[in-house]
Design an enzyme around this catalytic site. Structure first.
Site, PDB file in Angstrom:
ATOM      1  N   LYS A 139      77.095  49.433 -16.238  1.00  0.00           N
ATOM      2  CA  LYS A 139      76.315  48.267 -15.813  1.00  0.00           C
ATOM      3  C   LYS A 139      75.250  48.040 -16.893  1.00  0.00           C
ATOM      4  O   LYS A 139      74.317  48.849 -17.023  1.00  0.00           O
ATOM      5  CB  LYS A 139      75.632  48.541 -14.470  1.00  0.00           C
ATOM      6  CG  LYS A 139      76.597  48.675 -13.286  1.00  0.00           C
ATOM      7  CD  LYS A 139      75.853  49.096 -12.033  1.00  0.00           C
ATOM      8  CE  LYS A 139      76.746  49.094 -10.811  1.00  0.00           C
ATOM      9  NZ  LYS A 139      76.090  49.724  -9.636  1.00  0.00           N
ATOM     10  N   GLU A 183      78.189  40.972  -1.243  1.00  0.00           N
ATOM     11  CA  GLU A 183      79.178  40.838  -2.328  1.00  0.00           C
ATOM     12  C   GLU A 183      80.371  40.022  -1.865  1.00  0.00           C
ATOM     13  O   GLU A 183      81.454  40.084  -2.449  1.00  0.00           O
ATOM     14  CB  GLU A 183      79.608  42.214  -2.825  1.00  0.00           C
ATOM     15  CG  GLU A 183      78.491  42.938  -3.538  1.00  0.00           C
ATOM     16  CD  GLU A 183      78.946  44.164  -4.306  1.00  0.00           C
ATOM     17  OE1 GLU A 183      80.155  44.399  -4.438  1.00  0.00           O
ATOM     18  OE2 GLU A 183      78.050  44.900  -4.768  1.00  0.00           O
TER      19      GLU A 183
HETATM   20  C1  2PG Z   1      77.514  49.422  -6.785  1.00  0.00           C
HETATM   21  C2  2PG Z   1      77.024  48.006  -6.974  1.00  0.00           C
HETATM   22  C3  2PG Z   1      78.008  46.943  -7.162  1.00  0.00           C
HETATM   23  P1  2PG Z   1      74.457  47.693  -6.756  1.00  0.00           P
HETATM   24  O1  2PG Z   1      76.928  50.214  -6.052  1.00  0.00           O
HETATM   25  O2  2PG Z   1      78.445  49.827  -7.441  1.00  0.00           O
HETATM   26  O3  2PG Z   1      79.053  46.920  -6.289  1.00  0.00           O
HETATM   27  O4  2PG Z   1      75.966  47.691  -6.181  1.00  0.00           O
HETATM   28  O5  2PG Z   1      74.087  46.290  -6.933  1.00  0.00           O
HETATM   29  O6  2PG Z   1      73.673  48.382  -5.743  1.00  0.00           O
HETATM   30  O7  2PG Z   1      74.452  48.401  -8.045  1.00  0.00           O
HETATM   31 MG    MG Z   2      78.386  51.960  -7.049  1.00  0.00          MG
END
Ligand code: 2PG
Ligand code: MG
Length: 385
Positions: A311, A188
């Site tokens: 998300k 990230e």
């Molecule tokens: C999280 C995310 C984004 P992932 O854990 O919050 O930072 O990662 O892509 O694993 O959902």
């Molecule tokens: Mg998370």
């Protein structure tokens, strides 16, 4: 809005994984929508199918959309649910569902000569950023993300300016105190260090305080949980009560305002205990709820959370996201629209966070992550004009 054509292609995410992009052609033009990929993918998320399967699926269902008129997002999304027929898009793929659903959202916006955030609401509002500045993972500090957030926000731009300058200063400190650090970044684009969590928190605290920023942590605790204990690289094996003490100890010692996923993805009870202890802080669920309305309702009834990660690819359609945000807001839950570790250049989340009036947007601060930051700056400018 009449669909003239639908196309799909494979593209790559920032984590170099294959993902899908859909192109929707309407009379007024063509819009594109692509889907991010998660790394710590929770078990309660909508199912993400391999791209080849998702592409096949689009060809199977394409005729349901071609040359047809759609007048609302709900119409599109209930068609998607109907075609799939499962609880978690395991037949069609949550990735294909989101690519189509969000392409239609963009299509509707284009059709009404609006930007997506304007199309979503007459009263859009700019969220505050929560940005990942230092990353740990198994073998290093174990805490997945160290985040910075402003307490008050003059403008999104100004908040990002402060977080960016903190990020650079943290880099300089890490260079000084971590002999292994050479400005390396994780997926990230947050700094990666071999320092332990106490040292990282000390460094970040010092810098954040000067810049009137607060700290956040994403423990992504499902990744640490072995079914019984939270297992840390330094040898600690913490049962949930000790994990609770560990996390609340950190919050007492450092200026931490935000805690995400401090327990594994089914442990509503420990979340509730932490929430009761940390009344003033944001206790946020990511994997625990996974943008799932029923799980959000459980979290609310059990007083397990007061903040929620949103998300879109955890749930699959824009209508589901809208309903989810409404339910959170009705219950005074702080709303945080979030990127994923494997992103694309699609800036949908910026428009959702603003158009749905969410409190925060969770982003990276550097590298390819600036695609979203810069879109937020454009949106802010447009709103001010
Ligand atoms: C999280 C995310 C984004 P992932 O854990 O919050 O930072 O990662 O892509 O694993 O959902
Ligand atoms: Mg998370």
């Amino acid at each position: 809005m009449k669909v003239k054509n639908l196309r799909i292609r494979q593209i790559f995410s920032t984590t170099s994984q294959k993902t899908i992009e859909v192109e929707l052609e309407i009379v007024k033009g063509i819009v594109k929508s692509s889907v991010p990929m998660g790394t710590s993918v929770g078990k309660h998320e909508a199912c993400c199918l391999p791209v080849e399967k998702a592409i096949k699926n689009l060809h199977l269902i394409k005729r349901e959309f071609l040359a047809k008129e759609f007048s609302t997002q709900e119409e599109v999304d209930s068609l998607l649910h109907g075609l799939d027929g499962t609880r978690n898009f395991s037949k069609l793929g949550g990735n294909l569902a989101l690519a189509l659903s969000s392409a239609f959202l963009k299509g509707f916006a284009l059709d009404s000569d609006k930007e997506v955030f304007e199309f979503l609401s007459k009263k859009p509002s700019i969220p505050k950023p929560i940005c990942n500045v230092v990353g740990g993972w198994k073998g290093q500090s174990d805490i997945q993300e160290y985040l910075l957030l402003p307490t008050v926000q003059k403008s999104f731009f100004e908040s990002v300016e402060r977080i960016s300058s903190a990020y650079h200063e943290i880099g300089k400190y890490l260079r000084e105190f971590d002999k292994n650090f050479n400005f390396g970044k994780n997926i990230e684009s947050a700094w990666v260090t071999t320092l332990n969590h106490e040292r990282i928190l000390e460094i970040i605290t010092q810098i954040a305080t000067q810049k009137f920023l607060r700290l956040g942590l994403d423990l992504a605790a499902s990744q640490l949980f072995d079914g019984k204990n939270y297992v840390y690289a330094d040898g600690r094996k913490l049962p949930s009560l000790e994990q609770l003490n560990f996390v609340s100890g950190l919050v007492e010692k450092y200026p931490i305002d935000y805690i995400e996923d401090p327990f594994e993805e089914d442990d509503f009870i420990s979340f509730s205990k932490l929430r009761a202890r940390l009344e003033e802080k944001l206790v946020a669920a990511d994997d625990l709820v996974a943008t799932n309305l029923n799980r959000l309702k459980i979290g609310i009834v059990q007083k397990a959370i007061n903040a929620i990660i949103i998300k879109p690819n955890q749930v699959g359609t824009i209508s589901d996201v809208i309903e989810f945000v409404r339910e959170a807001k009705r219950n005074n839950i702080t709303t945080i629209v979030s990127h994923r570790s494997g992103e694309t250049e699609d800036t949908l989340i910026c428009h959702l966070a603003t158009g749905l009036g969410c409190d925060f947007i969770k982003l990276g601060i550097s590298g390819e992550r600036t695609t979203k930051i810069n879109e937020m700056i454009r949106i802010e400018e447009k709103l001010a004009s």
